[in-house]
Design an enzyme around this catalytic site. Structure first.
Site, PDB file in Angstrom:
ATOM      1  N   LYS A  34       4.988   2.475  10.359  1.00 47.42           N
ATOM      2  CA  LYS A  34       3.689   2.587  11.045  1.00 47.42           C
ATOM      3  C   LYS A  34       3.246   1.248  11.637  1.00 47.42           C
ATOM      4  O   LYS A  34       2.808   1.183  12.768  1.00 47.42           O
ATOM      5  CB  LYS A  34       2.580   3.066  10.083  1.00 47.42           C
ATOM      6  CG  LYS A  34       2.833   4.382   9.406  1.00 47.42           C
ATOM      7  CD  LYS A  34       1.642   4.814   8.570  1.00 47.42           C
ATOM      8  CE  LYS A  34       1.221   3.864   7.479  1.00 47.42           C
ATOM      9  NZ  LYS A  34       2.199   3.626   6.402  1.00 47.42           N
ATOM     10  N   ARG A 109      -6.448   7.780   3.787  1.00 45.00           N
ATOM     11  CA  ARG A 109      -5.387   8.005   2.806  1.00 45.00           C
ATOM     12  C   ARG A 109      -5.821   8.949   1.707  1.00 45.00           C
ATOM     13  O   ARG A 109      -5.020   9.263   0.823  1.00 45.00           O
ATOM     14  CB  ARG A 109      -4.993   6.670   2.167  1.00 45.00           C
ATOM     15  CG  ARG A 109      -3.747   6.043   2.765  1.00 45.00           C
ATOM     16  CD  ARG A 109      -3.766   4.572   2.428  1.00 45.00           C
ATOM     17  NE  ARG A 109      -2.517   4.030   2.039  1.00 45.00           N
ATOM     18  CZ  ARG A 109      -1.988   2.941   2.620  1.00 45.00           C
ATOM     19  NH1 ARG A 109      -2.559   2.370   3.643  1.00 45.00           N
ATOM     20  NH2 ARG A 109      -0.875   2.439   2.165  1.00 45.00           N
ATOM     21  N   ARG A 148      11.996  -5.820   3.062  1.00 44.28           N
ATOM     22  CA  ARG A 148      11.007  -6.185   4.087  1.00 44.28           C
ATOM     23  C   ARG A 148      10.509  -7.616   3.897  1.00 44.28           C
ATOM     24  O   ARG A 148      10.286  -8.061   2.779  1.00 44.28           O
ATOM     25  CB  ARG A 148       9.833  -5.208   4.008  1.00 44.28           C
ATOM     26  CG  ARG A 148       8.764  -5.492   5.035  1.00 44.28           C
ATOM     27  CD  ARG A 148       7.895  -4.315   5.243  1.00 44.28           C
ATOM     28  NE  ARG A 148       6.962  -4.081   4.146  1.00 44.28           N
ATOM     29  CZ  ARG A 148       5.974  -3.193   4.210  1.00 44.28           C
ATOM     30  NH1 ARG A 148       5.824  -2.447   5.283  1.00 44.28           N
ATOM     31  NH2 ARG A 148       5.163  -3.026   3.193  1.00 44.28           N
ATOM     32  N   ARG A 181       6.005  -9.379   0.429  1.00 45.38           N
ATOM     33  CA  ARG A 181       4.715  -8.954  -0.123  1.00 45.38           C
ATOM     34  C   ARG A 181       4.865  -8.693  -1.620  1.00 45.38           C
ATOM     35  O   ARG A 181       5.868  -8.123  -2.047  1.00 45.38           O
ATOM     36  CB  ARG A 181       4.249  -7.674   0.576  1.00 45.38           C
ATOM     37  CG  ARG A 181       3.494  -7.945   1.849  1.00 45.38           C
ATOM     38  CD  ARG A 181       3.258  -6.717   2.650  1.00 45.38           C
ATOM     39  NE  ARG A 181       2.706  -5.570   1.920  1.00 45.38           N
ATOM     40  CZ  ARG A 181       2.256  -4.469   2.494  1.00 45.38           C
ATOM     41  NH1 ARG A 181       2.290  -4.356   3.806  1.00 45.38           N
ATOM     42  NH2 ARG A 181       1.783  -3.479   1.782  1.00 45.38           N
ATOM     43  N   ARG A 192       3.208   3.052  -5.260  1.00 47.40           N
ATOM     44  CA  ARG A 192       2.637   3.288  -3.924  1.00 47.40           C
ATOM     45  C   ARG A 192       3.101   4.623  -3.362  1.00 47.40           C
ATOM     46  O   ARG A 192       2.344   5.348  -2.716  1.00 47.40           O
ATOM     47  CB  ARG A 192       3.027   2.146  -2.981  1.00 47.40           C
ATOM     48  CG  ARG A 192       2.355   0.839  -3.378  1.00 47.40           C
ATOM     49  CD  ARG A 192       3.001  -0.351  -2.690  1.00 47.40           C
ATOM     50  NE  ARG A 192       2.749  -0.378  -1.273  1.00 47.40           N
ATOM     51  CZ  ARG A 192       3.496  -1.045  -0.393  1.00 47.40           C
ATOM     52  NH1 ARG A 192       4.543  -1.734  -0.794  1.00 47.40           N
ATOM     53  NH2 ARG A 192       3.192  -1.013   0.880  1.00 47.40           N
TER      54      ARG A 192
HETATM   55  P1  AMP Z   1      -0.590  -0.989   3.364  1.00 53.25           P
HETATM   56  O1  AMP Z   1      -0.364  -2.347   3.932  1.00 53.25           O
HETATM   57  O2  AMP Z   1      -1.215  -0.055   4.339  1.00 53.25           O
HETATM   58  O3  AMP Z   1       0.624  -0.427   2.682  1.00 53.25           O
HETATM   59  O4  AMP Z   1      -1.706  -1.182   2.202  1.00 53.25           O
HETATM   60  C1  AMP Z   1      -1.508  -2.078   1.120  1.00 53.25           C
HETATM   61  C2  AMP Z   1      -2.442  -1.690  -0.009  1.00 53.25           C
HETATM   62  O5  AMP Z   1      -3.799  -1.765   0.426  1.00 53.25           O
HETATM   63  C3  AMP Z   1      -2.278  -0.269  -0.518  1.00 53.25           C
HETATM   64  O6  AMP Z   1      -1.229  -0.147  -1.462  1.00 53.25           O
HETATM   65  C4  AMP Z   1      -3.646  -0.029  -1.148  1.00 53.25           C
HETATM   66  O7  AMP Z   1      -3.780  -0.705  -2.384  1.00 53.25           O
HETATM   67  C5  AMP Z   1      -4.564  -0.721  -0.138  1.00 53.25           C
HETATM   68  N1  AMP Z   1      -4.974   0.201   0.944  1.00 53.25           N
HETATM   69  C6  AMP Z   1      -4.647   0.125   2.261  1.00 53.25           C
HETATM   70  N2  AMP Z   1      -5.199   1.137   2.948  1.00 53.25           N
HETATM   71  C7  AMP Z   1      -5.888   1.871   2.066  1.00 53.25           C
HETATM   72  C8  AMP Z   1      -6.661   3.071   2.150  1.00 53.25           C
HETATM   73  N3  AMP Z   1      -6.844   3.712   3.318  1.00 53.25           N
HETATM   74  N4  AMP Z   1      -7.206   3.556   1.005  1.00 53.25           N
HETATM   75  C9  AMP Z   1      -7.057   2.927  -0.178  1.00 53.25           C
HETATM   76  N5  AMP Z   1      -6.324   1.806  -0.338  1.00 53.25           N
HETATM   77  C10 AMP Z   1      -5.739   1.277   0.774  1.00 53.25           C
END
Ligand code: AMP
Length: 243
Positions: A34, A109, A148, A181, A192
């Protein structure tokens, strides 16, 4: 006459956005691509990208109160509480330039986030034109996420084997040292993915009922996926602007 031909050419070749204030949602498990496609789509359609994940990482890095509240959830691969995320997204929607389109990457989400998003959009006369759903096997994701590497400055994403930088360990855009990360560690990755299946998959159903979902097989090269998305979106957008 020459002017007409030029205009026609521009209409056919230039990417058009549906109408001011329309937006896209990118939905899919972590590591499905994404973020990479978001960078490309922002440029192509001049959209404002809103990625709570990127915003939260910036807050954590800045040591803000929001960052402190979010960081333990993030470290352990859990979703951050809806209330915090919704505040963040509302603030970003308020920063849209008049008539600008938007792209939500990794939001909503949860079902609650999706319902609240409807409200936020309605208040601001905005709407969602399509939801791109990235589908891919968990096994492939584990391999992708563990390889990654991210640029801490510009957030550009690489993979040690499939999409390496030109110079090992350094970002092609700004030469910063790439990092892994902390939530791309194997035990956090499985948390996740669990959160995705439990909380986010039902959100796809929410948008499916409205006929907004375009499903993509995300286990293909970045370039193939890019052109599939462009084909899909251009036809969705054309259909919207034809009276
Ligand atoms: P991402 O980079 O989108 O994978 O997000 C990294 C982390 O941020 C996730 O594992 C969650 O802990 C938090 N996070 C990101 N977007 C959301 C969301 N829409 N709702 C809840 N937690 C989020």
């Amino acid at each position: 006459m020459r002017m007409m031909v030029l205009l026609l050419f521009l209409l056919i070749s230039a990417p058009v956005w549906a109408k001011p204030g329309d937006g896209l949602i990118l939905m899919g498990p972590p590591g499905s691509g994404k973020g990479t496609q978001s960078g490309f789509l922002q440029e192509r359609y001049h959209l404002k990208a809103i990625s709570p994940g990127d915003l939260l990482r910036a807050e954590v890095q800045a040591g803000s109160s929001l960052g402190q509240q979010a960081q333990n959830y993030m470290k352990s691969g859990q979703l951050v509480p809806d209330q915090l995320i919704l505040q963040l997204v509302a603030g970003q929607l308020d920063q849209l330039k008049p008539g600008q389109g938007f792209l939500l990457d990794g939001f909503p989400r949860t079902k609650t986030q999706a319902e609240k998003l409807d409200h936020l959009l309605l208040q601001r006369h905005l709407s969602v034109v399509a939801v791109l759903l990235f589908e891919i096997e968990d096994q492939v994701l584990v391999e992708r996420l563990s390889g990654r590497r991210i640029c801490p400055n510009c957030q550009r994403s690489y993979h040690v084997n499939d999409n390496p930088p030109q110079r090992p360990g350094l970002c092609d855009s700004d030469s910063a040292m790439l990092v892994q990360r902390s939530d791309d560690q194997p035990q956090v990755i499985s948390k996740r993915l669990e959160a995705y299946h439990q909380s986010t998959v039902p959100v796809a159903g929410y948008y499916q009922e409205r006929g907004l979902v375009q499903t993509l097989q995300a286990d293909q090269s970045i370039e193939q996926l890019k052109s599939e998305i462009v084909g899909l979106l251009d036809s969705v957008l054309q259909a919207k602007i034809v009276p």
